[in-house]
Write a protein that holds these residues in place. Structure first.
Motif, PDB file in Angstrom:
ATOM      1  N   ALA A 121     -10.435  -1.419  -4.143  1.00 17.90           N
ATOM      2  CA  ALA A 121      -9.241  -1.857  -3.414  1.00 17.90           C
ATOM      3  C   ALA A 121      -8.166  -0.778  -3.436  1.00 17.90           C
ATOM      4  CB  ALA A 121      -8.706  -3.161  -4.006  1.00 17.90           C
ATOM      5  N   MET A 122      -8.004  -0.107  -4.566  1.00 19.60           N
ATOM      6  CA  MET A 122      -7.019   0.958  -4.669  1.00 19.60           C
ATOM      7  C   MET A 122      -7.368   2.099  -3.714  1.00 19.60           C
ATOM      8  SD  MET A 122      -4.177   1.811  -6.012  1.00 19.60           S
ATOM      9  CE  MET A 122      -4.090   0.529  -7.276  1.00 19.60           C
ATOM     10  N   ALA A 123      -8.650   2.378  -3.583  1.00 18.19           N
ATOM     11  CA  ALA A 123      -9.069   3.446  -2.666  1.00 18.19           C
ATOM     12  C   ALA A 123      -8.702   3.085  -1.228  1.00 18.19           C
ATOM     13  CB  ALA A 123     -10.567   3.688  -2.792  1.00 18.19           C
ATOM     14  N   GLN A 124      -8.812   1.811  -0.862  1.00 22.11           N
ATOM     15  CA  GLN A 124      -8.420   1.388   0.483  1.00 22.11           C
ATOM     16  C   GLN A 124      -6.907   1.544   0.690  1.00 22.11           C
ATOM     17  OE1 GLN A 124      -9.909  -2.404   1.952  1.00 22.11           O
ATOM     18  NE2 GLN A 124     -11.544  -2.356   0.429  1.00 22.11           N
ATOM     19  N   ILE A 125      -6.138   1.100  -0.279  1.00 18.23           N
ATOM     20  CA  ILE A 125      -4.679   1.177  -0.168  1.00 18.23           C
ATOM     21  C   ILE A 125      -4.230   2.631  -0.042  1.00 18.23           C
ATOM     22  CG2 ILE A 125      -2.500   0.757  -1.369  1.00 18.23           C
ATOM     23  CD1 ILE A 125      -3.940  -1.683  -2.691  1.00 18.23           C
ATOM     24  N   VAL A 126      -4.699   3.464  -0.962  1.00 22.17           N
ATOM     25  CA  VAL A 126      -4.296   4.870  -0.944  1.00 22.17           C
ATOM     26  C   VAL A 126      -4.893   5.588   0.260  1.00 22.17           C
ATOM     27  CG1 VAL A 126      -4.301   7.044  -2.234  1.00 22.17           C
ATOM     28  CG2 VAL A 126      -3.977   4.888  -3.438  1.00 22.17           C
ATOM     29  N   GLY A 127      -6.042   5.105   0.749  1.00 24.65           N
ATOM     30  CA  GLY A 127      -6.599   5.667   1.976  1.00 24.65           C
ATOM     31  C   GLY A 127      -5.633   5.510   3.141  1.00 24.65           C
ATOM     32  N   GLY A 128      -4.967   4.349   3.209  1.00 23.81           N
ATOM     33  CA  GLY A 128      -3.954   4.143   4.242  1.00 23.81           C
ATOM     34  C   GLY A 128      -2.754   5.040   4.054  1.00 23.81           C
ATOM     35  N   ILE A 129      -2.341   5.216   2.803  1.00 18.34           N
ATOM     36  CA  ILE A 129      -1.226   6.124   2.526  1.00 18.34           C
ATOM     37  C   ILE A 129      -1.591   7.548   2.957  1.00 18.34           C
ATOM     38  CG2 ILE A 129       0.183   7.150   0.689  1.00 18.34           C
ATOM     39  CD1 ILE A 129      -0.134   4.486  -0.848  1.00 18.34           C
ATOM     40  N   GLY A 130      -2.817   7.947   2.664  1.00 21.77           N
ATOM     41  CA  GLY A 130      -3.270   9.271   3.079  1.00 21.77           C
ATOM     42  C   GLY A 130      -3.261   9.425   4.587  1.00 21.77           C
ATOM     43  N   GLU A 131      -3.688   8.384   5.306  1.00 17.77           N
ATOM     44  CA  GLU A 131      -3.675   8.437   6.768  1.00 17.77           C
ATOM     45  C   GLU A 131      -2.248   8.570   7.290  1.00 17.77           C
ATOM     46  OE1 GLU A 131      -4.554   8.413  10.775  1.00 17.77           O
ATOM     47  OE2 GLU A 131      -5.803   8.875   9.026  1.00 17.77           O
ATOM     48  N   GLY A 132      -1.323   7.829   6.691  1.00 18.25           N
ATOM     49  CA  GLY A 132       0.074   7.955   7.084  1.00 18.25           C
ATOM     50  C   GLY A 132       0.608   9.348   6.838  1.00 18.25           C
ATOM     51  N   CYS A 133       0.225   9.938   5.717  1.00 16.74           N
ATOM     52  CA  CYS A 133       0.669  11.306   5.416  1.00 16.74           C
ATOM     53  C   CYS A 133       0.085  12.305   6.399  1.00 16.74           C
ATOM     54  CB  CYS A 133       0.285  11.677   3.983  1.00 16.74           C
ATOM     55  SG  CYS A 133       1.279  10.866   2.704  1.00 16.74           S
ATOM     56  N   ARG A 134      -1.175  12.135   6.761  1.00 19.76           N
ATOM     57  CA  ARG A 134      -1.774  13.050   7.743  1.00 19.76           C
ATOM     58  C   ARG A 134      -1.086  12.907   9.097  1.00 19.76           C
ATOM     59  NH1 ARG A 134      -6.377  11.396   4.824  1.00 19.76           N
ATOM     60  NH2 ARG A 134      -6.843   9.747   6.324  1.00 19.76           N
ATOM     61  N   GLN A 135      -0.788  11.677   9.508  1.00 17.30           N
ATOM     62  CA  GLN A 135      -0.111  11.480  10.792  1.00 17.30           C
ATOM     63  C   GLN A 135       1.278  12.114  10.811  1.00 17.30           C
ATOM     64  OE1 GLN A 135       0.034   7.443  12.266  1.00 17.30           O
ATOM     65  NE2 GLN A 135      -2.073   7.020  11.677  1.00 17.30           N
ATOM     66  N   SER A 136       1.940  12.132   9.680  1.00 16.90           N
ATOM     67  CA  SER A 136       3.312  12.657   9.624  1.00 16.90           C
ATOM     68  C   SER A 136       3.378  14.097   9.144  1.00 16.90           C
ATOM     69  CB  SER A 136       4.174  11.771   8.722  1.00 16.90           C
ATOM     70  OG  SER A 136       3.627  11.697   7.418  1.00 16.90           O
ATOM     71  N   GLY A 137       2.242  14.658   8.718  1.00 11.08           N
ATOM     72  CA  GLY A 137       2.207  16.053   8.297  1.00 11.08           C
ATOM     73  C   GLY A 137       2.772  16.312   6.917  1.00 11.08           C
ATOM     74  N   CYS A 138       2.916  15.269   6.096  1.00 14.43           N
ATOM     75  CA  CYS A 138       3.442  15.490   4.747  1.00 14.43           C
ATOM     76  C   CYS A 138       2.324  15.354   3.718  1.00 14.43           C
ATOM     77  CB  CYS A 138       4.599  14.546   4.428  1.00 14.43           C
ATOM     78  SG  CYS A 138       4.182  12.810   4.336  1.00 14.43           S
ATOM     79  N   ALA A 139       2.513  15.951   2.576  1.00 19.02           N
ATOM     80  CA  ALA A 139       1.503  15.975   1.522  1.00 19.02           C
ATOM     81  C   ALA A 139       1.742  14.854   0.518  1.00 19.02           C
ATOM     82  CB  ALA A 139       1.519  17.326   0.810  1.00 19.02           C
ATOM     83  N   LEU A 140       0.672  14.189   0.129  1.00 14.81           N
ATOM     84  CA  LEU A 140       0.731  13.193  -0.943  1.00 14.81           C
ATOM     85  C   LEU A 140       0.516  13.937  -2.259  1.00 14.81           C
ATOM     86  CD1 LEU A 140       0.832  10.269  -1.945  1.00 14.81           C
ATOM     87  CD2 LEU A 140      -1.616  10.083  -1.416  1.00 14.81           C
ATOM     88  N   ILE A 141       1.596  14.176  -2.989  1.00 15.37           N
ATOM     89  CA  ILE A 141       1.491  15.045  -4.167  1.00 15.37           C
ATOM     90  C   ILE A 141       1.586  14.301  -5.498  1.00 15.37           C
ATOM     91  CG2 ILE A 141       2.391  17.038  -2.903  1.00 15.37           C
ATOM     92  CD1 ILE A 141       5.024  16.672  -4.477  1.00 15.37           C
ATOM     93  N   GLY A 142       1.733  12.992  -5.457  1.00 16.91           N
ATOM     94  CA  GLY A 142       1.803  12.269  -6.719  1.00 16.91           C
ATOM     95  C   GLY A 142       1.992  10.793  -6.497  1.00 16.91           C
ATOM     96  N   GLY A 143       1.934  10.046  -7.583  1.00 16.06           N
ATOM     97  CA  GLY A 143       2.128   8.611  -7.491  1.00 16.06           C
ATOM     98  C   GLY A 143       1.859   7.935  -8.817  1.00 16.06           C
ATOM     99  N   GLU A 144       1.861   6.621  -8.777  1.00 13.07           N
ATOM    100  CA  GLU A 144       1.654   5.827  -9.984  1.00 13.07           C
ATOM    101  C   GLU A 144       0.900   4.561  -9.623  1.00 13.07           C
ATOM    102  OE1 GLU A 144       2.245   4.137 -13.962  1.00 13.07           O
ATOM    103  OE2 GLU A 144       1.919   6.113 -13.068  1.00 13.07           O
ATOM    104  N   MET A 145      -0.112   4.230 -10.400  1.00 11.45           N
ATOM    105  CA  MET A 145      -0.811   2.960 -10.295  1.00 11.45           C
ATOM    106  C   MET A 145      -0.523   2.178 -11.568  1.00 11.45           C
ATOM    107  SD  MET A 145      -4.502   4.123  -8.672  1.00 11.45           S
ATOM    108  CE  MET A 145      -4.774   5.415  -9.892  1.00 11.45           C
ATOM    109  N   ALA A 146       0.186   1.076 -11.432  1.00  9.75           N
ATOM    110  CA  ALA A 146       0.610   0.301 -12.594  1.00  9.75           C
ATOM    111  C   ALA A 146      -0.053  -1.069 -12.575  1.00  9.75           C
ATOM    112  CB  ALA A 146       2.126   0.150 -12.607  1.00  9.75           C
ATOM    113  N   GLU A 147      -0.741  -1.398 -13.670  1.00  5.61           N
ATOM    114  CA  GLU A 147      -1.389  -2.694 -13.805  1.00  5.61           C
ATOM    115  C   GLU A 147      -0.462  -3.640 -14.555  1.00  5.61           C
ATOM    116  OE1 GLU A 147      -6.016  -4.068 -14.551  1.00  5.61           O
ATOM    117  OE2 GLU A 147      -5.232  -2.309 -15.596  1.00  5.61           O
ATOM    118  N   HIS A 148      -0.214  -4.831 -13.979  1.00  5.10           N
ATOM    119  CA  HIS A 148       0.768  -5.761 -14.543  1.00  5.10           C
ATOM    120  C   HIS A 148       0.143  -7.120 -14.867  1.00  5.10           C
ATOM    121  CE1 HIS A 148       4.410  -3.515 -12.546  1.00  5.10           C
ATOM    122  NE2 HIS A 148       3.865  -2.844 -13.551  1.00  5.10           N
ATOM    123  N   PRO A 149      -0.760  -7.170 -15.820  1.00  9.44           N
ATOM    124  CA  PRO A 149      -1.367  -8.460 -16.167  1.00  9.44           C
ATOM    125  C   PRO A 149      -0.331  -9.411 -16.759  1.00  9.44           C
ATOM    126  CG  PRO A 149      -1.908  -6.807 -17.815  1.00  9.44           C
ATOM    127  CD  PRO A 149      -1.225  -6.076 -16.692  1.00  9.44           C
ATOM    128  N   GLY A 150      -0.417 -10.678 -16.368  1.00 10.53           N
ATOM    129  CA  GLY A 150       0.530 -11.658 -16.883  1.00 10.53           C
ATOM    130  C   GLY A 150       1.851 -11.673 -16.141  1.00 10.53           C
TER     131      GLY A 150
END
Length: 362
Positions: A121-150
């Protein structure tokens, strides 16, 4: 002994570090596909590095930043189990905002909070972010995946993002340059984009079965209501930047039409001595926008300050260069509409052709 005294691992507490590592591996190719020559290093560092050597050719370079999220549109994605487009929305909301200054987007960072991390699922989400970055010509250079159980439900997630761009101050788009007689040109939206979904979901989806939400709808050209609500936000970087380069000075200011609609966004591109007079019916309203407005029973006045009503970006153009701007857009096969003009006033949006909002004639 208590359970804590007996011992508990991080995984037993609900955070799966192994799955997190799988998720990072799953998004590497997407991240790499967005890289520009200015990117230094690779994914996995403590900070994203980006060279600003290009600024040396600018007279007075300014960094422009923007941050945003996708909001409750995510609930539609979760309803359908379709997660590969909301990342486009995330990037679009950020880059379209900084574009209003004329800035070129340089790099993007994302933050994804999930109830339970799943690499696919994370690959799908970030895949969309990557597509948005390619469309706008900007680089995805970092991020955070935070798991929030409870804190969050296992299938729930939220997105936010941060974009940095650059513009040369002498070439910056500036509302203070807007003059009486300037011409308004609108670029169409793809639908609701990412605003007004608390209302749209309530009137379009609530109280309906899943089959009703996902059934073909004649009013939407055979598309389901759920699918129409999930159409991603359009990214306007390429047409705007191309016009700026081909017709210097042709665009005086830009308005990104987001939450608050035309009424509460176009005024942000005005000085306090003029008004924007928008002619209703001079552009088409997308079917899903009309559908949501009808379902909510919105008056035209309310609709124009709730949804984008089919206009995602509005140019304020020098009247002496407006035909050149339109020619530049036409060369890119862009659809555009003259929707009004700048008149004397006090920094507000007014509307002509009352009652004609849905009366566009091709």
């Amino acid at each position: 002994m208590t359970k804590n005294q007996q011992g508990m691992t991080y995984a037993q507490a609900g955070v799966d570090i192994v799955e997190g590592a799988r998720a990072v591996d799953a998004i590497k190719d997407t991240v790499h596909s967005t890289y520009r020559p200015e990117v230094v290093g690779d994914i996995g560092g403590f900070g994203g590095l980006f060279s600003i050597a290009a600024a040396k050719d600018m007279a007075d370079p300014l960094l422009v930043s923007g941050t945003d999220g996708v909001g409750t549109k995510l609930k539609v994605a979760q309803l359908l189990g379709k997660h590969d487009t909301v990342g486009i929305d995330l990037v679009a909301m950020c880059v379209n905002d900084i574009l209003a200054t004329g800035a070129e987007p340089l790099f993007f960072l994302d933050y994804v909070a999930v109830g339970k991390l799943k690499a696919e699922a994370m690959a799908q989400i970030v895949g969309g972010i990557g597509e948005g970055c390619r469309q706008s010509g900007c680089a995805l250079i970092g991020g955070e995946m935070a798991e929030h159980p409870g804190v969050m439900d296992p299938d729930d997630y939220d997105l936010s993002g941060f974009c940095v761009g650059i513009v040369d101050r002498p070439k910056m788009l500036d509302p203070l340059s807007v003059r009486e007689g300037d011409v308004l040109i609108a670029l169409p939206s793809t639908g609701l984009h990412s605003n007004g979904y608390s209302l749209a979901r309530r009137v379009c989806l609530d109280g309906k079965t899943f089959d009703e939400q996902t059934a073909p709808c004649d009013e939407l050209g055979g598309m389901s209501v759920a699918d129409a609500l999930l159409i991603p936000t359009r990214i306007y970087v390429k047409p705007v930047r191309s016009v700026m380069q081909e017709v210097p000075g042709g665009i005086r200011a830009l308005a990104h039409i987001t939450g608050g609609g035309i009424t509460e966004n176009l005024n942000r591109a005005l000085p306090d001595n003029v008004d924007a007079e928008v002619c209703l019916g001079s552009w088409p309203v997308p079917p899903i926008v009309h559908y949501a407005c009808a379902a909510a029973g919105l008056t035209d006045e309310e609709a124009l300050k709730t949804f984008n009503m089919g206009t995602g970006m509005i140019f304020i153009c020098d009247p002496n260069k407006v035909t050149d701007v339109e020619a530049a857009l036409a060369r890119q096969n862009e659809t555009f509409y003259r929707v009004g003009r700048i008149v004397a006033g006090e920094g507000k949006v007014r509307y002509a052709n009352a009652g004609g909002l849905y009366g566009f004639q091709a």
